[in-house]
Design a protein around this motif. Structure first.
Motif, PDB file in Angstrom:
ATOM      1  N   LYS A  25       0.839  -1.214   0.000  1.00 40.18           N
ATOM      2  CA  LYS A  25       0.000   0.000   0.000  1.00 40.18           C
ATOM      3  C   LYS A  25       0.870   1.259   0.000  1.00 40.18           C
ATOM      4  CE  LYS A  25      -2.759   0.696   3.719  1.00 40.18           C
ATOM      5  NZ  LYS A  25      -2.640   1.975   4.444  1.00 40.18           N
ATOM      6  N   SER A  26       1.877   1.290   0.872  1.00 40.51           N
ATOM      7  CA  SER A  26       2.732   2.482   0.957  1.00 40.51           C
ATOM      8  C   SER A  26       3.413   2.763  -0.385  1.00 40.51           C
ATOM      9  CB  SER A  26       3.831   2.272   2.004  1.00 40.51           C
ATOM     10  OG  SER A  26       3.302   2.240   3.287  1.00 40.51           O
ATOM     11  N   ILE A  27       3.935   1.699  -1.020  1.00 38.93           N
ATOM     12  CA  ILE A  27       4.675   1.906  -2.276  1.00 38.93           C
ATOM     13  C   ILE A  27       3.694   2.195  -3.414  1.00 38.93           C
ATOM     14  CG2 ILE A  27       6.398   0.919  -3.863  1.00 38.93           C
ATOM     15  CD1 ILE A  27       7.446  -0.776  -1.582  1.00 38.93           C
ATOM     16  N   ILE A  29       0.840   3.857  -3.236  1.00 39.13           N
ATOM     17  CA  ILE A  29       0.430   5.274  -3.151  1.00 39.13           C
ATOM     18  C   ILE A  29       1.568   6.177  -3.635  1.00 39.13           C
ATOM     19  CG2 ILE A  29      -0.151   7.125  -1.512  1.00 39.13           C
ATOM     20  CD1 ILE A  29      -1.777   5.011   0.063  1.00 39.13           C
ATOM     21  N   ARG A  30       2.799   5.868  -3.194  1.00 41.79           N
ATOM     22  CA  ARG A  30       3.949   6.676  -3.641  1.00 41.79           C
ATOM     23  C   ARG A  30       4.148   6.582  -5.143  1.00 41.79           C
ATOM     24  NH1 ARG A  30       4.552   5.627   1.595  1.00 41.79           N
ATOM     25  NH2 ARG A  30       6.037   6.755   2.916  1.00 41.79           N
ATOM     26  N   SER A  31       3.920   5.395  -5.718  1.00 46.77           N
ATOM     27  CA  SER A  31       4.173   5.232  -7.160  1.00 46.77           C
ATOM     28  C   SER A  31       3.265   6.163  -7.965  1.00 46.77           C
ATOM     29  CB  SER A  31       3.972   3.774  -7.585  1.00 46.77           C
ATOM     30  OG  SER A  31       2.592   3.451  -7.618  1.00 46.77           O
ATOM     31  N   GLY A 168       9.120   9.495  14.744  1.00 44.14           N
ATOM     32  CA  GLY A 168       9.603   8.543  13.736  1.00 44.14           C
ATOM     33  C   GLY A 168       8.493   8.257  12.751  1.00 44.14           C
ATOM     34  N   SER A 169       8.214   9.198  11.851  1.00 41.67           N
ATOM     35  CA  SER A 169       7.079   9.041  10.943  1.00 41.67           C
ATOM     36  C   SER A 169       7.505   9.206   9.485  1.00 41.67           C
ATOM     37  CB  SER A 169       6.011  10.090  11.262  1.00 41.67           C
ATOM     38  OG  SER A 169       5.118  10.205  10.180  1.00 41.67           O
ATOM     39  N   ALA A 170       7.263   8.158   8.697  1.00 41.47           N
ATOM     40  CA  ALA A 170       7.592   8.219   7.270  1.00 41.47           C
ATOM     41  C   ALA A 170       6.631   9.142   6.530  1.00 41.47           C
ATOM     42  CB  ALA A 170       7.525   6.817   6.670  1.00 41.47           C
ATOM     43  N   ILE A 316       5.548  -0.666  13.294  1.00 40.76           N
ATOM     44  CA  ILE A 316       4.401   0.144  13.715  1.00 40.76           C
ATOM     45  C   ILE A 316       3.047  -0.453  13.315  1.00 40.76           C
ATOM     46  CG2 ILE A 316       4.602   1.741  11.718  1.00 40.76           C
ATOM     47  CD1 ILE A 316       3.617   2.733  15.280  1.00 40.76           C
ATOM     48  N   ASP A 317       2.917  -0.949  12.079  1.00 49.67           N
ATOM     49  CA  ASP A 317       1.606  -1.434  11.635  1.00 49.67           C
ATOM     50  C   ASP A 317       1.354  -2.882  12.041  1.00 49.67           C
ATOM     51  OD1 ASP A 317       1.039   1.000  10.544  1.00 49.67           O
ATOM     52  OD2 ASP A 317       1.717   0.473   8.530  1.00 49.67           O
ATOM     53  N   GLU A 318       2.366  -3.543  12.586  1.00 43.54           N
ATOM     54  CA  GLU A 318       2.236  -4.975  12.897  1.00 43.54           C
ATOM     55  C   GLU A 318       1.918  -5.256  14.365  1.00 43.54           C
ATOM     56  OE1 GLU A 318       2.743  -4.383   9.505  1.00 43.54           O
ATOM     57  OE2 GLU A 318       4.756  -3.963  10.260  1.00 43.54           O
TER      58      GLU A 318
HETATM   59  C1  S3P Z   1       3.155   4.868   6.324  1.00 45.61           C
HETATM   60  C2  S3P Z   1       3.809   5.250   7.473  1.00 45.61           C
HETATM   61  C3  S3P Z   1       3.362   4.871   8.824  1.00 45.61           C
HETATM   62  C4  S3P Z   1       2.408   3.694   8.787  1.00 45.61           C
HETATM   63  C5  S3P Z   1       1.350   3.858   7.740  1.00 45.61           C
HETATM   64  C6  S3P Z   1       1.972   3.978   6.363  1.00 45.61           C
HETATM   65  C7  S3P Z   1       3.651   5.337   5.022  1.00 45.61           C
HETATM   66  O1  S3P Z   1       2.685   5.968   9.414  1.00 45.61           O
HETATM   67  O2  S3P Z   1       1.818   3.517  10.056  1.00 45.61           O
HETATM   68  O3  S3P Z   1       0.459   2.749   7.742  1.00 45.61           O
HETATM   69  O4  S3P Z   1       3.204   4.819   3.970  1.00 45.61           O
HETATM   70  O5  S3P Z   1       4.496   6.227   5.010  1.00 45.61           O
HETATM   71  P1  S3P Z   1       3.466   7.134  10.200  1.00 45.61           P
HETATM   72  O6  S3P Z   1       4.345   7.836   9.271  1.00 45.61           O
HETATM   73  O7  S3P Z   1       2.375   8.033  10.736  1.00 45.61           O
HETATM   74  O8  S3P Z   1       4.190   6.432  11.308  1.00 45.61           O
END
Ligand code: S3P
Length: 439
Positions: A25-27, A29-31, A168-170, A316-318
């Motif tokens: 999902k993360s990749i 959305i970024r793509s 610590g948030s991506a 974090i998500d696990e």
């Molecule tokens: C994500 C970062 C995390 C994660 C989320 C997806 C991302 O959130 O919990 O499901 O795609 O960058 P945070 O950056 O708020 O920790």
């Protein structure tokens, strides 16, 4: 009274098979977001077709980015960072990643837009992105630190920043990086606690002027991103549900193919190995800069463990599914430093501890920690209030494969945000999960 169709899970047979989990999902959305800023067309293979991703795709279309679905890929017609003012409010649904990344990118683009989301997303903190964006001198309005957010074309009055990330948030890091794509000069981010680096990897892969030395990231703009083909790996966070289900099942063995193994996503593997899990990684390789491999997992006798706060962003998500693993492990498990769990799709510390204790798990809850007293047998049988959180729903359905009595969740719709094929994938592996009509 309205009848609701939801899901019920019950004691399962052994789980066996070779599978692909849904794409990351993360990749995904970024793509879509990053390829919209390339000049030219990007083909994205294996995009995750879940609600969070499709909402971001619709938002980009509202900004007049052409995106076409072909047989085996999506084609994104990037316009080099130019967007048109949207005719309506940009609705990101449940997606924190979508809204936080796009808020960054749009705040330094020549565009006026309003960004909003569903009830859950509207209760999640946005001050963490608004503050660094304001340091960049963007024009932004917000609802007291929450959505909706409005961004205005400020005719390129923005400035590069030196920013130290305290959380610590991506999503926050990526928001700043995407904003910095349009900010002339060098933006510097210092990460106190490193988090997933999918944005950095994708930007570099597409030719951005980005360097990372230890915990310092520097992005120098202007950047001219080149379109290239992107292939999305399997989502480790979805794989996590299968991994834990197989570990807890008897006589089970499953191979998960092509799963993303980004270091900052795979803290669960380290913790499970300490818990005596039988897991091995084969066939390590690379998809557009991301490490990918096959995960082989077998039934194991899990034991309790202590998980300290330094690993939180890698895990974090696990946590929801790890709490389920700890519930059935022998001995006590302790998890510390969990404040960030409170600002996810639900307050996961509260929603998971409620769901588990209601179903017989003995636990002790603190302000930012939880202690779980594992037992081979757990009772189950009580409806789970998911608080509209997909990971709470899926974790507790896995719980129902092992508890004495079945588990029914209050609603199932939100599972579509990340794992639309959850029920079918587990049925195919041999698990007992079925629709259930609630009165
Ligand atoms: C994500 C970062 C995390 C994660 C989320 C997806 C991302 O959130 O919990 O499901 O795609 O960058 P945070 O950056 O708020 O920790």
């Amino acid at each position: 009274m309205k009848k609701t169709i939801t899901l019920k899970s019950s004691k399962s047979k052994p789980l066996n098979g070779i599978i692909n989990v849904p794409s990351d999902k993360s990749i995904s959305i970024r793509s879509l977001i990053i390829s919209s800023t390339c000049l030219g067309n990007t083909k994205v293979f294996k995009l995750l077709e879940s609600e969070d991703v499709i909402n971001t795709l619709k938002v980009l279309k509202n900004l007049k980015i052409k995106i076409i679905k072909k047989n085996s890929y999506y084609e994104v017609f990037g316009q080099g960072g130019f967007f048109s003012d949207p005719q309506k409010i940009l609705d990101f649904g449940n997606s924190g990643t979508g809204v936080r990344l796009m808020a960054g990118l749009l705040s330094t683009s020549e565009v006026n837009a309003t960004l909003s989301g569903d009830q859950s997303l509207s209760s999640r903190p946005m001050k963490r992105i608004v503050d660094p964006l304001q340091e960049m001198n963007v024009s932004i309005k917000h609802n007291d630190g929450f959505l909706p957010i409005k961004v205005f074309n400020n005719n390129n009055q923005h400035v590069p920043i030196n920013h130290t990330l305290n959380v610590g948030s991506a999503q926050v890091k990526s928001c700043i990086l995407l904003a910095a794509l349009n900010v002339k000069g060098t933006t510097k981010i210092v990460e106190k606690i490193p988090s997933r680096d999918h944005t950095e990897i994708m930007l570099k892969f597409l030719g951005a002027n980005l360097v990372k030395e230890k915990n310092v990231i520097k992005l120098t703009s202007p950047n001219f991103l080149e379109p290239k083909e992107l292939r999305i790996p399997g989502d480790f966070s979805s794989a996590a549900f299968v991994i834990v289900a197989v570990l807890l099942s008897k006589k089970s063995k499953v191979k998960l193919k092509d799963v993303g193994l980004n270091y900052y996503r795979t803290g669960l593997l380290d913790v499970l190995k300490k818990m005596n899990a039988n897991i091995s990684i084969k066939n390590r390789r690379n998809f557009n800069g991301e490490v990918v491999g096959d995960i082989e997992v077998e039934s194991s006798n899990l034991v309790g463990t202590v998980v300290n706060k330094n690993i939180v962003p890698r895990l974090i998500d696990e946590y929801p599914i790890l709490f389920v693993a700890a519930s059935f492990a022998s001995g006590v498990s302790e998890f510390y430093g969990l404040n960030e769990l409170k600002v996810k799709e639900s307050n996961r510390l509260a929603s998971m501890s409620n769901a588990l204790s209601k179903n017989g798990v003995k636990l002790k809850l603190g302000h930012d920690f939880i202690k779980i007293f594992g037992e081979k047998k757990q009772e189950g049988g009580n409806q789970v209030e998911t608080e509209s959180d997909h990971r709470v729903a899926m974790s507790m359905l896995i719980f129902g494969f092992f508890s004495n009595k079945s588990i029914v969740i209050d609603e199932m719709e939100m599972i579509k945000t990340s794992f639309p094929t959850f029920k079918e994938l587990f049925q195919n592996l041999g698990a007992k999960i079925e629709y259930f009509q609630k009165l």
